[in-house]
Design an enzyme around this catalytic site. Structure first.
Site, short mmCIF file in Angstrom:
data_model
loop_
_atom_site.label_atom_id
_atom_site.label_comp_id
_atom_site.label_asym_id
_atom_site.label_seq_id
_atom_site.Cartn_x
_atom_site.Cartn_y
_atom_site.Cartn_z
CG ASP A 204 -1.78 1.20 1.34
OD1 ASP A 204 -1.51 2.21 0.64
OD2 ASP A 204 -2.73 1.18 2.14
CE1 TYR B 28 -5.61 10.48 -11.03
CE2 TYR B 28 -5.59 12.25 -12.65
CZ TYR B 28 -5.26 10.96 -12.29
OH TYR B 28 -4.59 10.15 -13.17
CE LYS C 276 -1.98 10.91 -10.99
NZ LYS C 276 -1.07 9.76 -10.76
P1 NAD Z 1 -5.87 1.35 -12.81
O1 NAD Z 1 -6.93 1.80 -11.90
O2 NAD Z 1 -6.15 0.23 -13.74
O3 NAD Z 1 -4.55 0.94 -12.01
C1 NAD Z 1 -4.18 1.54 -10.80
C2 NAD Z 1 -3.45 0.50 -9.97
O4 NAD Z 1 -3.01 1.14 -8.75
C3 NAD Z 1 -4.36 -0.67 -9.57
O5 NAD Z 1 -3.70 -1.90 -9.77
C4 NAD Z 1 -4.61 -0.41 -8.09
O6 NAD Z 1 -4.88 -1.57 -7.33
C5 NAD Z 1 -3.31 0.27 -7.69
N1 NAD Z 1 -3.45 0.99 -6.42
C6 NAD Z 1 -4.45 1.83 -6.03
N2 NAD Z 1 -4.24 2.24 -4.78
C7 NAD Z 1 -3.06 1.68 -4.37
C8 NAD Z 1 -2.30 1.74 -3.18
N3 NAD Z 1 -2.71 2.46 -2.11
N4 NAD Z 1 -1.14 1.06 -3.12
C9 NAD Z 1 -0.72 0.31 -4.18
N5 NAD Z 1 -1.40 0.20 -5.31
C10 NAD Z 1 -2.56 0.88 -5.41
O7 NAD Z 1 -5.47 2.66 -13.65
P2 NAD Z 1 -4.17 3.01 -14.54
O8 NAD Z 1 -4.62 3.86 -15.65
O9 NAD Z 1 -3.37 1.82 -14.85
O10 NAD Z 1 -3.39 3.95 -13.52
C11 NAD Z 1 -1.98 3.95 -13.42
C12 NAD Z 1 -1.48 5.35 -13.16
O11 NAD Z 1 -1.71 6.16 -14.33
C13 NAD Z 1 -2.17 6.10 -12.01
O12 NAD Z 1 -1.20 6.82 -11.28
C14 NAD Z 1 -3.12 7.04 -12.73
O13 NAD Z 1 -3.41 8.17 -11.94
C15 NAD Z 1 -2.30 7.38 -13.94
N6 NAD Z 1 -3.04 7.91 -15.07
C16 NAD Z 1 -4.07 7.22 -15.63
C17 NAD Z 1 -4.74 7.75 -16.72
C18 NAD Z 1 -5.88 7.02 -17.39
O14 NAD Z 1 -6.60 7.64 -18.20
N7 NAD Z 1 -6.06 5.74 -17.16
C19 NAD Z 1 -4.37 9.00 -17.23
C20 NAD Z 1 -3.32 9.69 -16.63
C21 NAD Z 1 -2.65 9.14 -15.55
#
Ligand code: NAD
Length: 258
Positions: free
Chosen positions: A58, A150, A154
């Site tokens: 976590d 959020y 970021k």
């Molecule tokens: P996702 O929700 O599929 O994956 C997020 C992962 O983070 C999941 O596996 C979740 O279990 C894990 N997670 C959440 N809380 C946690 C914690 N406290 N400790 C450890 N793990 C934890 O979404 P994603 O798109 O793969 O997100 C990955 C990163 O990309 C994130 O930082 C997100 O903010 C960023 N992001 C995503 C997008 C998008 O459009 N998907 C755009 C810009 C940035």
């Protein structure tokens, strides 16, 4: 020869989405990988499939970080890479955001990134250098209504990236950030979490939605972000540190009136 031969990299939030694709690609490029997440069953399954180590982590818990560093060091002898990828998203206007929700987002996205830099950065420095890639967002560089907590975190990730790059450069640790636009993972496409949903259909709908917003005319794929993270983790980016890298299909370039 892989581009990450001999490297040992922790990827947080690697049970699914972008983190999973980063773990898969890094492993395919020769790295030893620690798949870290709070989704233990999914994370363990990914780790088993690709021949990686799974760590329950976590990112808001400092003790979990220390345990993950100890597990990685015990398994592979050293750590020389980190992808701070874990993140959560909550929708609310600022006026409607409960303080608890704001702090929950800060805890994962911002504190998590800080603790990763602090804990793993020290281990990477002790190993003689390496890389940290922080996952910011398009919203680390511009505003977006209804995701204020959020967006704030970021922006903070980019601040942490710049300061960490300055503080860790002399130890041979490069620190950069990826700034994805909309990417087709569970975060932007919740159908991926619904076993009854037609995920391919949901992806096509998102492509149609983003055709109007994004110059390249579609949502991004997690594999595309993984390739950018690979570039920033490999020697291909050997003279780059402290920078945000936007990967958004041109969304941030501006608006088109024609
Ligand atoms: P996702 O929700 O599929 O994956 C997020 C992962 O983070 C999941 O596996 C979740 O279990 C894990 N997670 C959440 N809380 C946690 C914690 N406290 N400790 C450890 N793990 C934890 O979404 P994603 O798109 O793969 O997100 C990955 C990163 O990309 C994130 O930082 C997100 O903010 C960023 N992001 C995503 C997008 C998008 O459009 N998907 C755009 C810009 C940035």
């Amino acid at each position: 020869m892989g581009r990450l031969d001999g490297r040992v990299v922790i990827v947080t939030g690697a049970a699914r989405g972008q983190g999973e694709q980063e773990a898969r690609l890094f492993r395919a490029e020769g790295a030893q990988v620690v798949v870290a997440d709070v989704l233990d069953d999914q994370g363990e399954a990914v780790a088993k499939e690709i021949g990686a180590l799974y760590a329950h982590l976590d990112v808001g818990e400092e003790a979990d970080w220390r345990a993950a560093v100890a597990a990685a060091t015990s398994a592979y002898g050293r750590i020389d890479g980190l992808v701070n990828n874990a993140g959560i998203l909550r929708f609310n206007t600022l006026a409607d955001t409960p303080l608890d929700e704001f702090m929950q987002v800060v805890r994962v996205n911002q504190v998590g990134c800080f603790l990763g830099i602090k804990t793993v950065g020290a281990a990477i420095a002790a190993a003689g250098g390496g890389t940290i890639v922080n996952t910011a967002s398009y919203t680390g560089l511009t505003g977006m209504a209804a995701i204020g907590a959020y967006t704030a975190t970021k922006h903070a990730v980019l601040g942490l990236t710049r300061v960490a790059a300055l503080e860790l450069a002399s130890a041979g640790v490069r620190v950069n950030a990826v700034c994805p636009g909309a990417i087709d993972t569970a975060m932007s496409n919740p159908a991926q979490l619904d076993p009854e949903a037609d995920v391919a259909q949901a992806s096509r709908s998102l492509d149609r939605f983003y055709r109007k917003l994004v110059p390249l005319g579609r949502i991004g794929r997690p594999e595309e972000v993984a390739r950018l993270a690979l570039f920033l983790t490999s020697d291909d980016s050997s003279y780059i540190t402290g920078q945000p890298f936007v990967i958004d299909g041109g969304w941030l370039a501006g608006v088109s009136v024609v």
